[in-house]
Scaffold this motif. Structure first.
Motif, short mmCIF file in Angstrom:
data_model
loop_
_atom_site.label_atom_id
_atom_site.label_comp_id
_atom_site.label_asym_id
_atom_site.label_seq_id
_atom_site.Cartn_x
_atom_site.Cartn_y
_atom_site.Cartn_z
N ASP A 15 -8.16 10.81 -1.88
CA ASP A 15 -8.29 9.47 -1.31
C ASP A 15 -7.86 9.42 0.15
OD1 ASP A 15 -9.27 8.35 -3.69
OD2 ASP A 15 -7.25 7.93 -4.42
N GLN A 31 -10.36 3.05 5.61
CA GLN A 31 -11.31 3.29 4.53
C GLN A 31 -12.31 2.12 4.52
OE1 GLN A 31 -9.69 3.51 0.53
NE2 GLN A 31 -10.73 5.47 0.24
N CYS A 33 -15.73 0.50 2.40
CA CYS A 33 -16.55 0.50 1.20
C CYS A 33 -18.03 0.60 1.61
CB CYS A 33 -16.32 -0.77 0.40
SG CYS A 33 -17.38 -0.91 -1.05
N PRO A 43 -5.49 3.86 1.59
CA PRO A 43 -6.66 4.21 0.79
C PRO A 43 -6.49 3.85 -0.68
CG PRO A 43 -5.40 6.17 1.35
CD PRO A 43 -4.81 5.03 2.13
N CYS A 47 -12.85 0.06 -4.05
CA CYS A 47 -12.76 -1.02 -3.07
C CYS A 47 -11.98 -2.19 -3.68
CB CYS A 47 -14.16 -1.47 -2.68
SG CYS A 47 -14.20 -2.93 -1.63
N ASN A 53 -16.68 2.53 -6.08
CA ASN A 53 -15.95 3.76 -5.81
C ASN A 53 -16.61 4.57 -4.69
OD1 ASN A 53 -18.17 4.77 -7.11
ND2 ASN A 53 -17.02 5.96 -8.62
N GLN A 55 -16.35 5.10 -1.26
CA GLN A 55 -15.50 4.89 -0.08
C GLN A 55 -15.77 5.96 0.96
OE1 GLN A 55 -13.22 2.16 -0.35
NE2 GLN A 55 -14.49 1.89 -2.16
N TRP A 57 -14.41 7.07 5.32
CA TRP A 57 -13.45 6.83 6.41
C TRP A 57 -14.21 6.65 7.70
CZ3 TRP A 57 -8.47 5.74 5.84
CH2 TRP A 57 -7.90 6.02 4.60
#
Length: 136
Positions: A15, A31, A33, A43, A47, A53, A55, A57
């Motif tokens: 994560d 992070q 979504c 993180p 979301c 899920n 995600q 950066w």
């Protein structure tokens, strides 16, 4: 090249890995979504807005405003004892969420809520760079 760093270091997991990769390159990131575009930090595996899920950066500007700050006079970890007192700030990023960090050095003399701030990185090991904040 690096001084001995004896403070606790982050545990990098799936994560948080993207954050630390960006930080090492001196880019602040949050992070995001992929489903709804919600930006968040720290993180999460899903979301907090839509529970997707997916995600990723993304770098942000590293600029923001000072929301609050505190001075710690007690070392909760022995390694911080020589740094007392140390100063922690809460910064609202211009293009993202609230983040917690340290001031670089002392609290600015003219510190005030709403003060413009910018990120600066401290390379503490070959793999870890910590985001800290200075007046912009």
């Amino acid at each position: 090249m690096f001084n001995s760093y004896d403070k606790p270091l982050p545990i990098i997991d799936e994560d948080s890995k993207g954050y630390w990769e960006h930080a090492r390159a001196h880019r602040l990131s949050v992070q995001v979504c992929k489903a709804c575009g919600h930006r968040h930090f720290p993180p999460t595996p899903v979301c907090p807005a839509c529970l997707s899920n997916t995600q990723s950066w993304e770098p942000v500007s590293g600029r923001g405003t000072l929301v609050s700050w505190v001075t710690f006079h007690r070392a909760y970890w022995t390694a911080f004892r020589d740094d007392l007192p140390y100063h922690v700030c809460l910064v609202q990023l211009e293009d993202g969420p609230l983040v917690v960090g340290n001031f670089v050095g002392a609290i600015p003399e003219n510190a005030a809520m709403g003060m413009p701030m910018k990120v600066q990185f401290d390379d503490v090991t070959p793999d870890i760079s910590l985001a800290k904040f200075v007046p912009a």
